[in-house]
Write a protein that holds these residues in place. Structure first.
Motif, PDB file in Angstrom:
ATOM      1  N   ASP A  53       0.446   5.357  -1.081  1.00 22.52           N
ATOM      2  CA  ASP A  53      -0.447   6.406  -1.574  1.00 22.52           C
ATOM      3  C   ASP A  53      -0.010   6.890  -2.951  1.00 22.52           C
ATOM      4  O   ASP A  53       1.162   7.163  -3.185  1.00 22.52           O
ATOM      5  CB  ASP A  53      -0.483   7.591  -0.603  1.00 22.52           C
ATOM      6  CG  ASP A  53      -1.241   7.269   0.674  1.00 22.52           C
ATOM      7  OD1 ASP A  53      -2.040   6.319   0.673  1.00 22.52           O
ATOM      8  OD2 ASP A  53      -1.028   7.973   1.677  1.00 22.52           O
ATOM      9  N   HIS A 108       0.856  -1.189   0.000  1.00 23.29           N
ATOM     10  CA  HIS A 108       0.000   0.000   0.000  1.00 23.29           C
ATOM     11  C   HIS A 108       0.891   1.238   0.000  1.00 23.29           C
ATOM     12  O   HIS A 108       1.607   1.490   0.963  1.00 23.29           O
ATOM     13  CB  HIS A 108      -0.916   0.036   1.226  1.00 23.29           C
ATOM     14  CG  HIS A 108      -2.024  -0.960   1.174  1.00 23.29           C
ATOM     15  ND1 HIS A 108      -3.176  -0.750   0.473  1.00 23.29           N
ATOM     16  CD2 HIS A 108      -2.134  -2.191   1.711  1.00 23.29           C
ATOM     17  CE1 HIS A 108      -3.970  -1.795   0.603  1.00 23.29           C
ATOM     18  NE2 HIS A 108      -3.346  -2.686   1.346  1.00 23.29           N
ATOM     19  N   PRO A 113     -10.739   2.929  -6.802  1.00 20.18           N
ATOM     20  CA  PRO A 113      -9.850   3.599  -5.839  1.00 20.18           C
ATOM     21  C   PRO A 113     -10.107   3.097  -4.416  1.00 20.18           C
ATOM     22  O   PRO A 113     -11.258   2.965  -3.995  1.00 20.18           O
ATOM     23  CB  PRO A 113     -10.233   5.074  -5.971  1.00 20.18           C
ATOM     24  CG  PRO A 113     -10.772   5.191  -7.358  1.00 20.18           C
ATOM     25  CD  PRO A 113     -11.488   3.894  -7.615  1.00 20.18           C
ATOM     26  N   GLY A 114      -9.039   2.766  -3.709  1.00 21.66           N
ATOM     27  CA  GLY A 114      -9.153   2.281  -2.339  1.00 21.66           C
ATOM     28  C   GLY A 114      -9.441   0.794  -2.220  1.00 21.66           C
ATOM     29  O   GLY A 114      -9.441   0.251  -1.124  1.00 21.66           O
ATOM     30  N   TYR A 155       4.837  -1.293  -8.945  1.00 22.20           N
ATOM     31  CA  TYR A 155       4.132  -0.068  -8.570  1.00 22.20           C
ATOM     32  C   TYR A 155       3.783   0.690  -9.838  1.00 22.20           C
ATOM     33  O   TYR A 155       4.638   0.915 -10.694  1.00 22.20           O
ATOM     34  CB  TYR A 155       5.013   0.817  -7.678  1.00 22.20           C
ATOM     35  CG  TYR A 155       5.367   0.177  -6.360  1.00 22.20           C
ATOM     36  CD1 TYR A 155       4.475   0.222  -5.297  1.00 22.20           C
ATOM     37  CD2 TYR A 155       6.580  -0.474  -6.184  1.00 22.20           C
ATOM     38  CE1 TYR A 155       4.793  -0.363  -4.085  1.00 22.20           C
ATOM     39  CE2 TYR A 155       6.907  -1.063  -4.970  1.00 22.20           C
ATOM     40  CZ  TYR A 155       6.006  -1.007  -3.929  1.00 22.20           C
ATOM     41  OH  TYR A 155       6.317  -1.591  -2.730  1.00 22.20           O
ATOM     42  N   SER A 172      -3.544  -3.616  -4.966  1.00 21.12           N
ATOM     43  CA  SER A 172      -4.093  -2.580  -4.092  1.00 21.12           C
ATOM     44  C   SER A 172      -4.083  -1.268  -4.848  1.00 21.12           C
ATOM     45  O   SER A 172      -3.040  -0.822  -5.311  1.00 21.12           O
ATOM     46  CB  SER A 172      -3.256  -2.439  -2.824  1.00 21.12           C
ATOM     47  OG  SER A 172      -3.289  -3.629  -2.090  1.00 21.12           O
ATOM     48  N   ASN A 173      -5.252  -0.653  -4.978  1.00 15.68           N
ATOM     49  CA  ASN A 173      -5.375   0.608  -5.703  1.00 15.68           C
ATOM     50  C   ASN A 173      -5.458   1.755  -4.708  1.00 15.68           C
ATOM     51  O   ASN A 173      -6.518   2.038  -4.158  1.00 15.68           O
ATOM     52  CB  ASN A 173      -6.614   0.583  -6.605  1.00 15.68           C
ATOM     53  CG  ASN A 173      -6.734   1.826  -7.452  1.00 15.68           C
ATOM     54  OD1 ASN A 173      -5.932   2.751  -7.346  1.00 15.68           O
ATOM     55  ND2 ASN A 173      -7.734   1.865  -8.302  1.00 15.68           N
ATOM     56  N   ASP A 174      -4.345   2.424  -4.474  1.00 12.06           N
ATOM     57  CA  ASP A 174      -4.302   3.575  -3.573  1.00 12.06           C
ATOM     58  C   ASP A 174      -4.160   4.855  -4.385  1.00 12.06           C
ATOM     59  O   ASP A 174      -3.362   5.731  -4.064  1.00 12.06           O
ATOM     60  CB  ASP A 174      -3.162   3.409  -2.568  1.00 12.06           C
ATOM     61  CG  ASP A 174      -3.423   2.253  -1.615  1.00 12.06           C
ATOM     62  OD1 ASP A 174      -4.543   2.177  -1.087  1.00 12.06           O
ATOM     63  OD2 ASP A 174      -2.519   1.421  -1.429  1.00 12.06           O
ATOM     64  N   THR A 175      -4.940   4.940  -5.491  1.00  6.89           N
ATOM     65  CA  THR A 175      -4.949   6.115  -6.354  1.00  6.89           C
ATOM     66  C   THR A 175      -6.359   6.684  -6.379  1.00  6.89           C
ATOM     67  O   THR A 175      -7.252   6.201  -5.703  1.00  6.89           O
ATOM     68  CB  THR A 175      -4.527   5.752  -7.801  1.00  6.89           C
ATOM     69  OG1 THR A 175      -5.569   4.987  -8.412  1.00  6.89           O
ATOM     70  CG2 THR A 175      -3.222   4.969  -7.833  1.00  6.89           C
ATOM     71  N   SER A 176      -6.555   7.704  -7.213  1.00  2.08           N
ATOM     72  CA  SER A 176      -7.881   8.312  -7.341  1.00  2.08           C
ATOM     73  C   SER A 176      -8.589   7.850  -8.617  1.00  2.08           C
ATOM     74  O   SER A 176      -9.629   8.386  -8.969  1.00  2.08           O
ATOM     75  CB  SER A 176      -7.735   9.838  -7.349  1.00  2.08           C
ATOM     76  OG  SER A 176      -6.901  10.226  -8.437  1.00  2.08           O
ATOM     77  N   SER A 195      -8.795  -3.327  -2.720  1.00  2.00           N
ATOM     78  CA  SER A 195      -7.723  -4.318  -2.796  1.00  2.00           C
ATOM     79  C   SER A 195      -8.312  -5.651  -3.227  1.00  2.00           C
ATOM     80  O   SER A 195      -9.418  -5.999  -2.835  1.00  2.00           O
ATOM     81  CB  SER A 195      -7.040  -4.498  -1.441  1.00  2.00           C
ATOM     82  OG  SER A 195      -6.330  -3.335  -1.095  1.00  2.00           O
ATOM     83  N   ASP A 204      -0.300   6.841 -10.171  1.00  2.00           N
ATOM     84  CA  ASP A 204      -1.677   7.299 -10.410  1.00  2.00           C
ATOM     85  C   ASP A 204      -1.842   7.796 -11.839  1.00  2.00           C
ATOM     86  O   ASP A 204      -1.143   8.703 -12.280  1.00  2.00           O
ATOM     87  CB  ASP A 204      -2.001   8.427  -9.432  1.00  2.00           C
ATOM     88  CG  ASP A 204      -3.482   8.763  -9.367  1.00  2.00           C
ATOM     89  OD1 ASP A 204      -4.241   8.336 -10.240  1.00  2.00           O
ATOM     90  OD2 ASP A 204      -3.871   9.457  -8.409  1.00  2.00           O
TER      91      ASP A 204
END
Length: 119
Positions: free
Chosen positions: A42, A40, A96-97, A58, A77-81, A99, A61
């Motif tokens: 950001d 994870h 977004p958000g 990785y 895991s998508n920790d983007t917008s 997993s 975004d």
């Protein structure tokens, strides 16, 4: 009274039993925590790949990524917008958000600003 070798056997047996009960549980929990927490970052989509040369990928975004050959991805895991479309044995999206912790054979992952995927 037990002889020296008998006591050694008892101690070895007790030690092995303790390692089995406590060691395996602690090692398993630590491994699970590392796998879950380790992917994870950001602003990135993080993929854990079953590949000794590139175990983690990785994707920044909004960027896309194509594997040189189809690869087994064990978690995403998508920790983007942005929603990402995953080109796998069957296509799916990762919001977004979100997993995904299931293995898939993936060929590419593409950003979808509209949030829609064709497949």
């Amino acid at each position: 009274m037990l002889r020296h070798n008998a006591w050694r056997g008892v101690l070895v047996g007790t030690t092995m039993a303790a390692l089995t009960v406590f060691g395996a549980g602690a090692a398993g929990a630590a491994g699970a925590q590392t796998a879950a927490a380790g992917c994870h970052v950001d602003g990135y989509v993080c993929m854990t790949v079953n590949d000794i040369y590139e175990p983690t990928v990785y994707v920044a975004d909004g960027d896309s990524y194509t594997f040189l050959r189809a690869s087994e991805v064990t978690s995403i895991s998508n920790d983007t917008s942005v929603t990402y479309c995953v080109d796998a044995e069957y296509g799916f999206s990762v919001a977004p958000g979100q997993s995904v912790e299931v293995s898939h054979t993936v060929t590419a992952i593409e950003a979808s600003p509209s949030g829609r995927c064709l497949s």
